[in-house]
Design an enzyme around this catalytic site. Structure first.
Site, PDB file in Angstrom:
ATOM      1  N   HIS A 283       0.834  -1.206   0.000  1.00  0.00           N
ATOM      2  CA  HIS A 283       0.000   0.000   0.000  1.00  0.00           C
ATOM      3  C   HIS A 283       0.872   1.261   0.000  1.00  0.00           C
ATOM      4  O   HIS A 283       0.598   2.221  -0.721  1.00  0.00           O
ATOM      5  CB  HIS A 283      -0.872   0.068   1.264  1.00  0.00           C
ATOM      6  CG  HIS A 283      -1.904  -1.008   1.403  1.00  0.00           C
ATOM      7  ND1 HIS A 283      -2.078  -1.720   2.566  1.00  0.00           N
ATOM      8  CD2 HIS A 283      -2.828  -1.483   0.543  1.00  0.00           C
ATOM      9  CE1 HIS A 283      -3.078  -2.573   2.421  1.00  0.00           C
ATOM     10  NE2 HIS A 283      -3.543  -2.467   1.195  1.00  0.00           N
TER      11      HIS A 283
ATOM     12  N   LYS B 137     -18.599  -5.207   8.363  1.00  0.00           N
ATOM     13  CA  LYS B 137     -17.440  -6.077   8.220  1.00  0.00           C
ATOM     14  C   LYS B 137     -16.614  -6.011   9.509  1.00  0.00           C
ATOM     15  O   LYS B 137     -15.921  -5.037   9.756  1.00  0.00           O
ATOM     16  CB  LYS B 137     -16.608  -5.606   7.013  1.00  0.00           C
ATOM     17  CG  LYS B 137     -15.693  -6.681   6.470  1.00  0.00           C
ATOM     18  CD  LYS B 137     -14.970  -6.218   5.219  1.00  0.00           C
ATOM     19  CE  LYS B 137     -13.808  -7.145   4.951  1.00  0.00           C
ATOM     20  NZ  LYS B 137     -12.689  -6.496   4.323  1.00  0.00           N
TER      21      LYS B 137
ATOM     22  N   ARG C 106      -1.990  -6.157  -8.122  1.00  0.00           N
ATOM     23  CA  ARG C 106      -0.846  -7.022  -7.802  1.00  0.00           C
ATOM     24  C   ARG C 106      -0.624  -8.071  -8.869  1.00  0.00           C
ATOM     25  O   ARG C 106       0.499  -8.372  -9.246  1.00  0.00           O
ATOM     26  CB  ARG C 106      -1.077  -7.727  -6.460  1.00  0.00           C
ATOM     27  CG  ARG C 106      -0.970  -6.830  -5.275  1.00  0.00           C
ATOM     28  CD  ARG C 106      -1.451  -7.523  -4.045  1.00  0.00           C
ATOM     29  NE  ARG C 106      -2.863  -7.876  -4.192  1.00  0.00           N
ATOM     30  CZ  ARG C 106      -3.657  -8.255  -3.209  1.00  0.00           C
ATOM     31  NH1 ARG C 106      -3.174  -8.360  -2.007  1.00  0.00           N
ATOM     32  NH2 ARG C 106      -4.914  -8.530  -3.427  1.00  0.00           N
TER      33      ARG C 106
ATOM     34  N   SER D  40      -3.162  -7.704   3.182  1.00  0.00           N
ATOM     35  CA  SER D  40      -3.446  -7.454   4.602  1.00  0.00           C
ATOM     36  C   SER D  40      -3.875  -8.752   5.292  1.00  0.00           C
ATOM     37  O   SER D  40      -3.539  -8.987   6.455  1.00  0.00           O
ATOM     38  CB  SER D  40      -4.558  -6.415   4.729  1.00  0.00           C
ATOM     39  OG  SER D  40      -4.123  -5.177   4.237  1.00  0.00           O
TER      40      SER D  40
HETATM   41  O1  PNS Z   1      -8.916  -2.769   0.482  1.00  0.00           O
HETATM   42  P1  PNS Z   1     -10.185  -3.313  -0.097  1.00  0.00           P
HETATM   43  O2  PNS Z   1     -11.000  -4.001   0.960  1.00  0.00           O
HETATM   44  O3  PNS Z   1      -9.941  -4.180  -1.320  1.00  0.00           O
HETATM   45  O4  PNS Z   1     -11.008  -2.025  -0.596  1.00  0.00           O
HETATM   46  C1  PNS Z   1     -12.255  -2.189  -1.194  1.00  0.00           C
HETATM   47  C2  PNS Z   1     -12.975  -0.842  -1.336  1.00  0.00           C
HETATM   48  C3  PNS Z   1     -13.072  -0.130  -0.008  1.00  0.00           C
HETATM   49  C4  PNS Z   1     -12.227   0.038  -2.302  1.00  0.00           C
HETATM   50  C5  PNS Z   1     -14.391  -1.168  -1.872  1.00  0.00           C
HETATM   51  O5  PNS Z   1     -14.978  -2.139  -1.073  1.00  0.00           O
HETATM   52  C6  PNS Z   1     -15.295   0.042  -1.923  1.00  0.00           C
HETATM   53  O6  PNS Z   1     -15.169   0.861  -2.797  1.00  0.00           O
HETATM   54  N1  PNS Z   1     -16.221   0.117  -0.946  1.00  0.00           N
HETATM   55  C7  PNS Z   1     -17.174   1.179  -0.835  1.00  0.00           C
HETATM   56  C8  PNS Z   1     -18.575   0.700  -1.218  1.00  0.00           C
HETATM   57  C9  PNS Z   1     -18.812   0.825  -2.713  1.00  0.00           C
HETATM   58  O7  PNS Z   1     -18.671   1.878  -3.283  1.00  0.00           O
HETATM   59  N2  PNS Z   1     -19.195  -0.294  -3.324  1.00  0.00           N
HETATM   60  C10 PNS Z   1     -19.481  -0.368  -4.723  1.00  0.00           C
HETATM   61  C11 PNS Z   1     -18.233  -0.597  -5.530  1.00  0.00           C
HETATM   62  S1  PNS Z   1     -18.665  -0.844  -7.185  1.00  0.00           S
END
Ligand code: PNS
Length: 170
Positions: free
Chosen positions: A17, A41, A91, A129
């Site tokens: 990150h 979550k 990645r 993570s």
């Molecule tokens: O580190 P992560 O868990 O892979 O991040 C995922 C994240 C936070 C980027 C994604 O879950 C997100 O954008 N969440 C917000 C909710 C949202 O907008 N959902 C629709 C995405 S199309």
């Protein structure tokens, strides 16, 4: 002025990150690292406050980078942050399908939002993570995988065996 947002759970922030943050911050006028607060979550490691504090400590001193938290849809936060570029780290090809789906959906919800991918540095391409939490949870050394602010919290949570912070170079 191009403002970008790098969103994620960052539970916890690891060196992959940090690499994306450093490299993305050079591409845009301003970068916000946005830590998602998802109350549904709760299978992670650190609270939203702890995750945000770790990111804040790590980016302190990086010019034009700030940290925020958000709840709900990312496109909503993009509007709040007056940003129209979402930065994601890729990645491996296994990340691609999931990220492609999110990029298309986000763009479908807001035509002005573009997702740009930064290829994670090869040396961190195996890192996640989830694996950091798992290794630290079993009490093994993660000091080469995470920044000092994360290591400090992991030591508090799991004990000193998860690693010693390397001495600062003079
Ligand atoms: O580190 P992560 O868990 O892979 O991040 C995922 C994240 C936070 C980027 C994604 O879950 C997100 O954008 N969440 C917000 C909710 C949202 O907008 N959902 C629709 C995405 S199309």
């Amino acid at each position: 002025m191009v403002r970008a947002v790098y969103p994620g759970s960052f539970d916890p922030l690891h060196n992959g990150h940090v690499d994306v943050i450093r490299r993305a911050s050079r591409l845009f006028d301003h970068l916000t690292v946005a830590v998602v607060n998802n109350p549904l979550k709760n299978d992670g490691c650190f609270s939203i406050d702890e995750r945000t504090a770790i990111v804040r400590e790590t980016v302190a001193g990086m010019p034009d980078v700030d940290v925020a938290t958000f709840q709900g849809l990312l496109v909503g936060f993009m509007q709040e942050a007056s940003a129209n570029v979402i930065v994601k780290g890729l990645r491996a090809i296994s990340d691609y399908e999931y990220e492609l789906q999110m990029a298309h959906l986000n763009r479908q919800m807001n035509r002005d939002v573009e997702t740009l991918f930064v290829m994670t540095a090869a040396r961190w391409s195996y890192l996640s993570s989830t694996r950091v939490r798992e290794i630290a949870g079993f009490g093994a050394d993660v000091s080469k995988l995470v920044p000092p602010a994360t290591l400090r919290r992991l030591r508090q949570r799991f004990g000193p065996q998860v690693g010693v912070e390397p001495a600062a170079t003079p």
